[in-house]
Structure formats: C-alpha cells, structure tokens
Design a protein around this motif. Structure first.
Motif, PDB file in Angstrom:
ATOM      1  N   VAL A   1     -10.938   4.937   1.393  1.00  0.00           N
ATOM      2  CA  VAL A   1      -9.615   5.306   0.903  1.00  0.00           C
ATOM      3  C   VAL A   1      -9.574   6.756   0.435  1.00  0.00           C
ATOM      4  O   VAL A   1     -10.597   7.378   0.156  1.00  0.00           O
ATOM      5  CB  VAL A   1      -9.182   4.395  -0.269  1.00  0.00           C
ATOM      6  CG1 VAL A   1      -9.136   2.944   0.167  1.00  0.00           C
ATOM      7  CG2 VAL A   1     -10.126   4.558  -1.455  1.00  0.00           C
ATOM      8  N   SER A   2      -8.353   7.257   0.358  1.00  0.00           N
ATOM      9  CA  SER A   2      -8.118   8.572  -0.222  1.00  0.00           C
ATOM     10  C   SER A   2      -7.998   8.424  -1.733  1.00  0.00           C
ATOM     11  O   SER A   2      -7.804   7.314  -2.247  1.00  0.00           O
ATOM     12  CB  SER A   2      -6.821   9.158   0.333  1.00  0.00           C
ATOM     13  OG  SER A   2      -5.704   8.389  -0.111  1.00  0.00           O
TER      14      SER A   2
ATOM     15  N   ASP B   1      -5.519   9.114  -3.580  1.00  0.00           N
ATOM     16  CA  ASP B   1      -4.204   8.545  -3.882  1.00  0.00           C
ATOM     17  C   ASP B   1      -4.203   7.032  -3.673  1.00  0.00           C
ATOM     18  O   ASP B   1      -3.627   6.283  -4.465  1.00  0.00           O
ATOM     19  CB  ASP B   1      -3.125   9.180  -3.002  1.00  0.00           C
ATOM     20  CG  ASP B   1      -2.825  10.619  -3.406  1.00  0.00           C
ATOM     21  OD1 ASP B   1      -3.177  10.991  -4.550  1.00  0.00           O
ATOM     22  OD2 ASP B   1      -2.249  11.359  -2.594  1.00  0.00           O
ATOM     23  N   ASP B   2      -4.848   6.566  -2.591  1.00  0.00           N
ATOM     24  CA  ASP B   2      -4.928   5.130  -2.343  1.00  0.00           C
ATOM     25  C   ASP B   2      -5.773   4.432  -3.413  1.00  0.00           C
ATOM     26  O   ASP B   2      -5.461   3.319  -3.838  1.00  0.00           O
ATOM     27  CB  ASP B   2      -5.535   4.861  -0.960  1.00  0.00           C
ATOM     28  CG  ASP B   2      -4.534   5.077   0.163  1.00  0.00           C
ATOM     29  OD1 ASP B   2      -3.337   5.221  -0.139  1.00  0.00           O
ATOM     30  OD2 ASP B   2      -4.959   5.108   1.321  1.00  0.00           O
TER      31      ASP B   2
ATOM     32  N   ARG C   1      -4.189   2.978  -6.331  1.00  0.00           N
ATOM     33  CA  ARG C   1      -3.408   1.749  -6.148  1.00  0.00           C
ATOM     34  C   ARG C   1      -4.293   0.586  -5.710  1.00  0.00           C
ATOM     35  O   ARG C   1      -3.801  -0.429  -5.202  1.00  0.00           O
ATOM     36  CB  ARG C   1      -2.295   1.989  -5.123  1.00  0.00           C
ATOM     37  CG  ARG C   1      -1.233   2.974  -5.582  1.00  0.00           C
ATOM     38  CD  ARG C   1      -0.116   3.159  -4.558  1.00  0.00           C
ATOM     39  NE  ARG C   1      -0.535   4.010  -3.440  1.00  0.00           N
ATOM     40  CZ  ARG C   1      -0.644   3.608  -2.187  1.00  0.00           C
ATOM     41  NH1 ARG C   1      -0.386   2.349  -1.878  1.00  0.00           N
ATOM     42  NH2 ARG C   1      -1.016   4.440  -1.233  1.00  0.00           N
TER      43      ARG C   1
ATOM     44  N   ILE D   1      -5.014  -2.339  -1.146  1.00  0.00           N
ATOM     45  CA  ILE D   1      -4.179  -1.252  -1.662  1.00  0.00           C
ATOM     46  C   ILE D   1      -2.749  -1.765  -1.752  1.00  0.00           C
ATOM     47  O   ILE D   1      -2.193  -2.265  -0.773  1.00  0.00           O
ATOM     48  CB  ILE D   1      -4.229  -0.020  -0.730  1.00  0.00           C
ATOM     49  CG1 ILE D   1      -5.674   0.418  -0.487  1.00  0.00           C
ATOM     50  CG2 ILE D   1      -3.397   1.111  -1.335  1.00  0.00           C
ATOM     51  CD1 ILE D   1      -6.449   0.768  -1.732  1.00  0.00           C
TER      52      ILE D   1
ATOM     53  N   THR E   1       1.449  -1.412  -2.666  1.00  0.00           N
ATOM     54  CA  THR E   1       2.506  -0.427  -2.490  1.00  0.00           C
ATOM     55  C   THR E   1       2.776   0.282  -3.812  1.00  0.00           C
ATOM     56  O   THR E   1       2.430  -0.207  -4.889  1.00  0.00           O
ATOM     57  CB  THR E   1       3.795  -1.095  -1.991  1.00  0.00           C
ATOM     58  OG1 THR E   1       4.150  -2.152  -2.892  1.00  0.00           O
ATOM     59  CG2 THR E   1       3.595  -1.681  -0.593  1.00  0.00           C
TER      60      THR E   1
ATOM     61  N   GLU F   1      -0.300  -3.649   0.506  1.00  0.00           N
ATOM     62  CA  GLU F   1      -0.076  -2.820   1.697  1.00  0.00           C
ATOM     63  C   GLU F   1      -1.103  -3.106   2.781  1.00  0.00           C
ATOM     64  O   GLU F   1      -0.792  -3.244   3.959  1.00  0.00           O
ATOM     65  CB  GLU F   1      -0.122  -1.350   1.283  1.00  0.00           C
ATOM     66  CG  GLU F   1       0.296  -0.368   2.341  1.00  0.00           C
ATOM     67  CD  GLU F   1       0.317   1.052   1.779  1.00  0.00           C
ATOM     68  OE1 GLU F   1      -0.713   1.740   1.911  1.00  0.00           O
ATOM     69  OE2 GLU F   1       1.345   1.430   1.186  1.00  0.00           O
TER      70      GLU F   1
END
Length: 344
Positions: free
Chosen positions: A19-20, A22-23, A26, A67, A69, A76
C-alpha cells in the motif's frame, strides 16, 4: 472506544509493502464476517463496513487486512494474505470455504482421551503446512490423564514440524503457557473438534466468558461449540481466532502441505527405482523396503495415500466447478450483448 495501532493489530512489512502511505491510513483488520457486512478494527476504533460492490462477504475471512473507503462506509479492497486457511465446503458443494487469514500459528486442539486421533491430527497439520502457519498441537485434559506425556510424544512423532504441549484448560497458569504464540500482534487460531476445550482456552487467553458446558461421560466430548469465528485481543498483546468445531476437514490444494507432514515418506519415495512408483508392489520401492524393515508403519503410508487422493479429487472438483462458472458467465454475457445489439 477501543483503539489499536496497526502494529498492535498485527500489521507488518508484508502488508505495508502492498500500500501507499495514504492507503495505510485507511487500513483495517476484519474481526468478524456477517452475512451482509464486515466488522473491522483499526486506529479509528471498531467499525462496521459494507463489502465492495457486487462482492459477497463470503470472499472475506476473519483476520483479513483491507483498505476502507475515505467515508468509512465500505471496504475498498482486501490485501494479499500472508497465510490462508481454507477447506472444501461441507456437503456436495464444490466451493472453497475460508476459515481464517493471516494466522501466524494454528493451534490444533485435541484432548488426552478418546478424541486423540492421529489421522485427524495429520489432516490439520497438512492444513497448517499448506497455509504457511506454524503448527501447535494443544492437548487438553492433561489433568485427567495418567500419562499426558505419551500423548505429547505421539503428536510430535507425526511430523518434525510439530510442537506439542499438554495442559489443563481450566488452569490459568497452564493456559498462560500459550503466551509465546499470541503476543505482540501475533495471531493464533484454534481449530479442532467440538468439546475439546477451545472455548475454555479462549476464555483464559482473552478473559472473555464464552458459555461452556460439561463433558459427557459416555464419549468424553463437551456439549458447547463455538458457532461463529471472531478475532479477539489476548491478554498477552496478540490475537486469537476461535473457530467452530469441524465435523469434516476436506483438504484441497494442500499437496505440498501433505508432503511436508509426511516428509519421511516423501524422502523415501525419492529413492524408489521408478519415478512413478505407487509404493505398492513395484520392485525397488524404498517405501515398501522401509515397511519391511519396520522403520515405517504401513498405516502411515495408507493415511498419506488417502490424504493425497482426497486432495487431488477435491482440487480437481474445485477447478471443474470454477471452469463451469466461468463458461456460464461468458455465455450470459454473450446473450446479453446479443440482446442489446438487437434492441439498437
């Protein structure tokens, strides 16, 4: 509201690499799966999410990482699993049933009485090895047995992969011996027959109070059974998944796990004269030679062959079912496209 950091929940470099940043903000872990929704835990606390559109909750397992939303309403996507425990679904269905995901250690619970069964233990050991989990055989009711150590020796002789220990599930000090397998974000899953003490162990590790009942004297089995899977925090800092008692564990896609458990036979088979030796009556069979010399039990060979045949049959059935589903889906799409073309 209970909140845990990602490392608290078992987050590791394996998942972080998928994941990044940002991910990762979440990321959540699935703690329970219902018919139409998913219960998860993350740094924002416990949440209830809907699955991704057009996706059944059957596609998710307790222990999965996903992850959600940005509005925290829906999952997601799910991350690639580090370990996956699954079986062919019970009955005539040619489907795979997920048991749990991202489990570090599979605790195979049996008891020092009539429930102890070598063939069943080998089946669970193959499941653990095929999934990539560490196998731990937990022998309960040690306090009711004259020689619990003999049961430990029998379990450890089944495979070099096995660690086995005998305990009294009712004694807090005994249950605390499981701490090394469920601390610091580690996940321990318990599997086994109904009534062998899984829920009592779960109570001791989590300080929860699942209803349990006594043991029937006629068959040495308990009346209580866990009816749903859940991910629970242990008092040692890790996580526990207590699964319902399994009447049948049908293996599929675990040939490598079976060979790992029966490594003694697999090693012998490499020395057979013929590469396609069936280990029956062929000349130069190293497996039959070991049986004749008394270094290999013929019953163990029978159990190995049985598991391999079952795994091959179930794997072929699942493959055939998926191929039929794919062909049917393709036909439906073709028919719908033709209808749309005609209606233009």
């Amino acid at each position: 509201m209970t909140q845990y950091s990602l490392p608290d929940l078992g987050w590791s470099a394996y998942f972080r690499a998928q994941v990044s940043p940002d991910d990762a903000a979440r990321a959540v872990r699935i703690t329970s799966v219902a018919r139409d929704r998913l219960f998860v835990s993350g740094p924002d606390g416990n949440l209830t999410l809907l699955p991704p559109p057009k996706t059944s909750t059957a596609a998710f397992a307790v222990g999965d990482w996903g992850i959600m939303t940005a509005d925290q309403q829906r999952l997601e996507r799910v991350l690639e699993r580090q370990t996956t425990l699954s079986r062919r679904a019970a009955g005539t269905s040619a489907e795979t049933q997920l048991i749990a995901a991202n489990v570090d250690t599979l605790g195979i619970v049996t008891s020092c009485n009539a429930d102890f069964n070598q063939a069943r233990l080998e089946r669970y050991l193959a499941l653990a090895s095929g999934a990539g989990c560490l196998p731990l055989v937990i022998l309960t009711k040690a306090d009711l047995c004259e020689n619990a150590r003999e049961y430990v020796r029998q379990a450890e002789r089944l495979s070099p992969l096995v660690t086995a220990l005998a305990l009294n599930a009712q004694a807090p000090d005994d249950v605390a011996r499981l701490a090394p397998w469920c601390r610091n974000g580690q996940t321990l899953a318990l599997v086994g027959s109904s009534g062998v003490g899984k829920s009592t162990i779960s109570n001791g590790l989590t300080q929860a109070h699942l209803a349990t009942q006594g043991i029937r004297e006629d068959d040495a089995k308990g009346r209580h059974t866990t009816t749903a899977r859940g991910l629970f925090r242990t008092v040692h800092g890790g996580w526990l998944i207590d699964t319902p008692g399994m009447r049948a564990l049908r293996l599929a896609g675990t040939a490598d796990g079976i060979d790992a458990v029966f490594d003694d036979i697999a090693q012998l088979a490499r020395n057979c004269r013929f590469s396609d030796c069936q280990h029956d009556s062929e000349p130069g069979c190293a497996v039959q030679e070991a049986i004749a010399q008394g270094t290999l039990s013929p019953d163990r060979l029978v159990r190995w062959n049985k598991l391999l045949r079952e795994d091959a049959h179930n794997s072929a059935a699942l493959h055939e079912a998926r191929a039929k589903d794919k062909a049917f889906g393709k036909m439906v799409r073709s028919v719908m496209q033709e209808k749309r073309r005609r209606n233009r």
